[in-house]
Design a protein around this motif. Structure first.
Motif, PDB file in Angstrom:
ATOM      1  N   ASN B  11     101.818  37.538  25.824  1.00  0.00           N
ATOM      2  CA  ASN B  11     101.843  36.234  26.443  1.00  0.00           C
ATOM      3  C   ASN B  11     100.974  36.219  27.700  1.00  0.00           C
ATOM      4  OD1 ASN B  11     102.480  33.630  26.938  1.00  0.00           O
ATOM      5  ND2 ASN B  11     104.530  34.046  27.737  1.00  0.00           N
ATOM      6  N   GLN B  15      97.560  32.093  27.109  1.00  0.00           N
ATOM      7  CA  GLN B  15      98.485  31.639  26.066  1.00  0.00           C
ATOM      8  C   GLN B  15      99.574  30.758  26.663  1.00  0.00           C
ATOM      9  OE1 GLN B  15     100.074  34.722  23.534  1.00  0.00           O
ATOM     10  NE2 GLN B  15     101.728  33.403  22.816  1.00  0.00           N
ATOM     11  N   LEU B  16     100.032  31.144  27.875  1.00  0.00           N
ATOM     12  CA  LEU B  16     101.021  30.324  28.572  1.00  0.00           C
ATOM     13  C   LEU B  16     100.448  28.929  28.851  1.00  0.00           C
ATOM     14  CD1 LEU B  16     103.695  29.895  30.068  1.00  0.00           C
ATOM     15  CD2 LEU B  16     102.665  30.966  32.071  1.00  0.00           C
ATOM     16  N   ARG B  18      98.240  27.401  27.111  1.00  0.00           N
ATOM     17  CA  ARG B  18      98.218  26.645  25.845  1.00  0.00           C
ATOM     18  C   ARG B  18      99.607  26.115  25.510  1.00  0.00           C
ATOM     19  NH1 ARG B  18      94.630  30.795  24.163  1.00  0.00           N
ATOM     20  NH2 ARG B  18      96.251  31.865  22.992  1.00  0.00           N
ATOM     21  N   THR B  19     100.638  26.931  25.787  1.00  0.00           N
ATOM     22  CA  THR B  19     102.016  26.480  25.533  1.00  0.00           C
ATOM     23  C   THR B  19     102.350  25.272  26.414  1.00  0.00           C
ATOM     24  OG1 THR B  19     102.640  28.753  25.055  1.00  0.00           O
ATOM     25  CG2 THR B  19     104.432  27.232  25.555  1.00  0.00           C
ATOM     26  N   ALA B  22     100.735  22.192  25.194  1.00  0.00           N
ATOM     27  CA  ALA B  22     101.461  21.629  24.043  1.00  0.00           C
ATOM     28  C   ALA B  22     102.707  20.873  24.503  1.00  0.00           C
ATOM     29  CB  ALA B  22     101.851  22.762  23.093  1.00  0.00           C
ATOM     30  N   LEU B  23     103.426  21.455  25.442  1.00  0.00           N
ATOM     31  CA  LEU B  23     104.650  20.796  25.936  1.00  0.00           C
ATOM     32  C   LEU B  23     104.310  19.448  26.575  1.00  0.00           C
ATOM     33  CD1 LEU B  23     106.457  23.876  27.555  1.00  0.00           C
ATOM     34  CD2 LEU B  23     107.236  22.582  25.562  1.00  0.00           C
ATOM     35  N   ALA B  40     109.036  27.297  28.332  1.00  0.00           N
ATOM     36  CA  ALA B  40     108.083  28.361  27.965  1.00  0.00           C
ATOM     37  C   ALA B  40     108.698  29.758  28.122  1.00  0.00           C
ATOM     38  CB  ALA B  40     106.834  28.254  28.828  1.00  0.00           C
TER      39      ALA B  40
END
Lengths: 248, 200
Positions: B11, B15-16, B18-19, B22-23, B40
Motif C-alpha cells: 500500500n 495506491q493510497l 488512488r483509493t 475512488a472514495l 482506507a
C-alpha cells in the motif's frame, strides 16, 4: 424614505429629522403619534406605482423601534429591565439594533456576491450511498439439535391445574361433632391445641363451630388477654365454678 | 515488524491516493480526513500526504475534475473551464430564486446560529417564517434543537451544504462581522449629520 414629510401635532418635517431629534432627546417619543407616521408612509406608498421593499423594510425596523421606545416610556414601571433604559440608552439601543441589522444586510450582500462568484463551480449532489449493513453470522448449527428443539416444541403442554383456586370448606357440623365428643370426655380444653396442624380454612371453620356451640349455650369461652389461648369449658362446669367462687 | 513491511510493500502512497480518489468519486458530500483514513484503513497523516498528491493531479487546467477543500472536508468538483457545458446540462436548484430576504436570514443564521425564527425576526424587523422554511427546504439550514424552557422555539444552524454551495472551507471563512456594515455610533453620527445639514 428620507423624503417622507410628516405633518404631526408635535412635529412637522422629514422623517429622518424626526429620528435625529428623538436621538438628540430634543423631542419626546411620547409626544409623537406613531400611527400618523405609519399612515403618512402608507399614503406615500399608495402614490407610487412601485413598492420599494428596501424602504419598506427599513421603515418597519425604524417604526417598530420607535414604537418600542414609546411603549417603554409610557409604561416605565411595567418591568424592572425598563428602569435602566434612559432616553439616551434607548437611543443607543435603537442605533445598536440598526447597526446589527446593517451588518446582517452587508453579510447578505457578501453571500450574494460569493454565490455569484461561485456560479462556475459545479459539483455532484445527491443522497449518500448507503453504508453496508453488518452481516449477521450464525455459529455452526447441528440439524439434529434443531430437530430436538422442534420436537420439544411440538409436545402439548401439560394441563394447567386450577385446583388451588377452589377453597375447600369442611362442614361446620364436622367440628361441632368433634368438639361435643371432646367435651363429653374432658371438661375443658384449649382451642389452639385442638386445631394445630389444620389449614387456615379448617381453623376458621373450627372457630365457626366454636361460635355455634357458644351460641347454643353449650360452652363458655374465656381468653386471658388478646392473642392468649382460647379456653373452652363445658357450661355445667363453668356454672359450678362460678357458683363456688361466689359462695366463697 | 512483518505486518508493517507488508503494508508498505502493498500500500504505497500512490495506491493510497488512488483509493482516496475512488472514495471521493463515490461520495456525494465532502469527506473529512478522518473519514477517508477510516475507509482506507490508513494513517490520517499519510491520507493528508496522499491528498496533497491528488491536489496536484486534480488542479484547475490540469484535469476536468478538481479536488477542493470545502465544508470541512475534501470533494471533487468540475473544473471551472467546464462550467458552461455543465450549465447547459444541469440545474442549480439550491440557489435558484434565493431571495434577498432568504439571504439576510441565511446571514443571521450563519453568524449567530443556532438561532430561532423570533431571533431572526428581531434582527431583520420582519417575520422570518417563509424565509426559514425556504432555506430548510433547500437544505441550507437545518434544525438544531430548541431554546431552553417549555415550548422553546426551534433553533436553526447552517448545514455543510451551505458551506459547499458558497465554497467555504468552514464557517470561519466568513468575513468578520465587525468588518461588515456600520456600527451603532456611525449610524448615530450619520443621522446627526443629516439633521445638521437640514437645520443649516
Amino acid at each position: 424614505m428620507r423624503e417622507l414629510d410628516l405633518d404631526l401635532d408635535a412635529f412637522e418635517g422629514p422623517f429622518d429629522l424626526l429620528l435625529t431629534l428623538l436621538l438628540r432627546e430634543e423631542l419626546e417619543p411620547i409626544e409623537i403619534d406613531i400611527a400618523a407616521i405609519v399612515l403618512a408612509f402608507v399614503e406615500r406608498l399608495a402614490e407610487r406605482e412601485e413598492i420599494d421593499l428596501e424602504a419598506c423594510g427599513e421603515f418597519l425596523v425604524l417604526v417598530s423601534a420607535l414604537l418600542e421606545l414609546k411603549a417603554r416610556l409610557l409604561f416605565p414601571d411595567e418591568a424592572a429591565e425598563l428602569d435602566a433604559l434612559e432616553p439616551e440608552a434607548a437611543a443607543e439601543e435603537l442605533a445598536r439594533r440598526l447597526g446589527e441589522y446593517r451588518r446582517m444586510k452587508e453579510a447578505a450582500v457578501w453571500l450574494a456576491e460569493r454565490l455569484a462568484g461561485e456560479r462556475d463551480r459545479w459539483f455532484r449532489l445527491g443522497p449518500a450511498p448507503l453504508a453496508p449493513q453488518p452481516e449477521r453470522r450464525l455459529a455452526p448449527q447441528d440439524s439434529n439439535a434443531l430437530a430436538v428443539a422442534l420436537r420439544a416444541l411440538a409436545v402439548p403442554p401439560p394441563a394447567v391445574s386450577l385446583s388451588h383456586m377452589a377453597l375447600r370448606f369442611p362442614p361446620v357440623s364436622q367440628f361441632l361433632d368433634r368438639f361435643r365428643t371432646l367435651l363429653s370426655r374432658r371438661r375443658r380444653f384449649d382451642f389452639e391445641s385442638e386445631v394445630i396442624g389444620l389449614s387456615r380454612v379448617e381453623q376458621a371453620v373450627a372457630f365457626l363451630a366454636l361460635l355455634e356451640l357458644r351460641k347454643s349455650g353449650e360452652i363458655a369461652l374465656s381468653q386471658a388477654a388478646p392473642f392468649a389461648p382460647i379456653r373452652i369449658a363445658r357450661v355445667d362446669d363453668e356454672r359450678i365454678t362460678t357458683w363456688t367462687a361466689r359462695s366463697a | 515488524m512483518d505486518s508493517t513491511l507488508r503494508l508498505i510493500a502493498t500500500n504505497p502512497l500512490d495506491q493510497l491516493a488512488r483509493t482516496i480518489e475512488a472514495l471521493l468519486i463515490v461520495a456525494s458530500a465532502p469527506l473529512s480526513v478522518a473519514e477517508l483514513a477510516e475507509a482506507a484503513e490508513d494513517d490520517p497523516e499519510r491520507v493528508e500526504t496522499a491528498l496533497g498528491l491528488l491536489r496536484e493531479r486534480f488542479g484547475e487546467r490540469r484535469s476536468g475534475i478538481v479536488l477542493e477543500q470545502v465544508a470541512g472536508g475534501y470533494a471533487f468538483r468540475a473544473s471551472r473551464e467546464a462550467s458552461e457545458a455543465c450549465a447547459r446540462l444541469f440545474e442549480r436548484p439550491i440557489e435558484r430564486g434565493l431571495s434577498h430576504a432568504a439571504l439576510e436570514t441565511l446571514a443571521v443564521v450563519a453568524y449567530l446560529g443556532p438561532c430561532s425564527r423570533p431571533e431572526v425576526a428581531r434582527i431583520r424587523g420582519v417575520a422570518a417564517d417563509s424565509a426559514v422554511a425556504s432555506l430548510v427546504e433547500r437544505g441550507l439550514i437545518s434544525e438544531a434543537g430548541r431554546e431552553s424552557g417549555p415550548g422553546g422555539a426551534v433553533r436553526y444552524r447552517t448545514t455543510p451544504l451551505f458551506e459547499r454551495v458558497f465554497g467555504l472551507e468552514s464557517l470561519a471563512a466568513l468575513p468578520r462581522l465587525d468588518d461588515l456594515g456600520a456600527d451603532g455610533e456611525q449610524i448615530r453620527e450619520r443621522l446627526l449629520e443629516v439633521a445638521s445639514a437640514r437645520a443649516s
